[in-house]
Enzyme design. Sequence first.
Site, short mmCIF file in Angstrom:
data_model
loop_
_atom_site.label_atom_id
_atom_site.label_comp_id
_atom_site.label_asym_id
_atom_site.label_seq_id
_atom_site.Cartn_x
_atom_site.Cartn_y
_atom_site.Cartn_z
N GLU A 137 0.83 -1.20 0.00
CA GLU A 137 0.00 0.00 0.00
C GLU A 137 0.86 1.24 0.00
O GLU A 137 1.29 1.70 1.03
CB GLU A 137 -0.92 -0.03 1.21
CG GLU A 137 -1.90 -1.21 1.16
CD GLU A 137 -1.51 -2.37 2.06
OE1 GLU A 137 -0.52 -2.25 2.78
OE2 GLU A 137 -2.18 -3.40 2.02
N GLU A 140 -7.75 -6.15 -1.38
CA GLU A 140 -7.13 -7.07 -0.43
C GLU A 140 -7.79 -6.87 0.92
O GLU A 140 -8.07 -5.75 1.32
CB GLU A 140 -5.65 -6.73 -0.33
CG GLU A 140 -4.89 -7.60 0.61
CD GLU A 140 -3.48 -7.07 0.79
OE1 GLU A 140 -2.75 -6.96 -0.20
OE2 GLU A 140 -3.12 -6.76 1.93
#
Length: 353
Positions: A224, A342
């Site tokens: 991320e 996710e």
Amino acid sequence: MELCVPLILFPISLPAFLAKDVGHASVVVDGTVATAHIDNNFVCATLDWWNHEKCDYNHCPWGSASVLNLNLSRPLLAKSIQAFNQLRIRIGGSLQDQVLYGVEDLKYPCHPFRKQKGGLFGFSTGCLPMSRWDELNHFFSKTRPLVTFSLNALSGRHHKGAGVWVGDWDSSNAYDFINYTVSKGYQINSWELDMIMKRYEHLSCRLFCFCFTYILVYLGVGNELCGNGVEARVGAEQYGKDMMKLKQIVNQLYNDSHIKPAIVRPGGFYDQKWFARLLQVSGSGVVNVVTQHLYNLGPGVDPKLMQMILDQCYLDHISGTFDNLAATVKQHGPWASIWVGESGGAYNSGECI
Ligand SMILES: *[C@@H]1O[C@H](CO)[C@@H](O)[C@H](O)[C@H]1NC(C)=O
Ligand SMILES: *[C@@H]1O[C@H](CO)[C@@H](O)[C@H](O)[C@H]1NC(C)=O
Ligand SMILES: *[C@@H]1O[C@H](CO)[C@@H](O)[C@H](O)[C@H]1NC(C)=O
């Protein structure tokens, strides 16, 4: 393809198996209004890069579940994927931004990930040999999942300090890798360019998916790099530019294909300004899918985890984030779909109950 969630009117009786005093409840679902539309292939799993050396709180749950060494010959694995009739599989996770692709022109030795002090997420770079990529694609051609591949988005950048990474994305290794993939005729549904950050330590998924994981595919983690980032951060302007570069590569290498893979990103935690800027900079139609990662239960080690899972009010909190994300995309990138890229409920390899 959009699928309207079927809502059926049905009163049911819920036996309270666990309570001593059995109670009855009636649940009525109002089937007149659809509250959401979901994709046909909304069930997904991640094949992660973590290996047996990835440990959280003295547990090292990943075993041989890595993209690099998962045993693809296990009949149950193939059957489980086939049973979903187009399970979406994302290949990615925290270490994805340290993956080299072992194409012919790679200038470095192609070795697996190792624990490394000072390395991003405590690991060295690792490499995907093309022989393993061939094996994986052979497996995919048999089991027919929709594959999303998350590319190494930190390639070519340098660490400026405090988790901030600067510089243009060096797409040369990814280019060769995509070219190899196209030349072999391997079907990739979407290419993702996203990155990681260190707001949450190591992210990985265990909670909902733990048992599921071991039966099915080892679900995973994320990388991320947007907003505050988990371990590394890249500015939205830079990211937008890199997205355009990926779009060009895909357009060029898939020029002769009827179907072009989607471009997916940014695969991170929602940050209004960052997501809006990314969509503005990359421009109309470049990002096909905006992804968000979801770990609303916090770290797997939290002793209140079980309480939180059972508390629907707590679970409902996250809907505000989805509303905000949907509003941001509607305003700045109405051409894009939104996916949870996710999730595992709880991060740091979740918790085994
Ligand atoms: C992989 O799974 C197959 C089928 O279950 C088994 O025969 C084989 O020994 C396994 N390979 C490894 C390296 O564990
Ligand atoms: C793409 O791959 C093909 C087949 O391996 C190769 O012949 C070609 O030179 C590659 N193209 C580029 C631009 O690297
Ligand atoms: C795609 O192919 C056409 C015809 O072969 C060519 O004119 C065009 O420049 C190509 N586009 C890209 C982006 O490579």
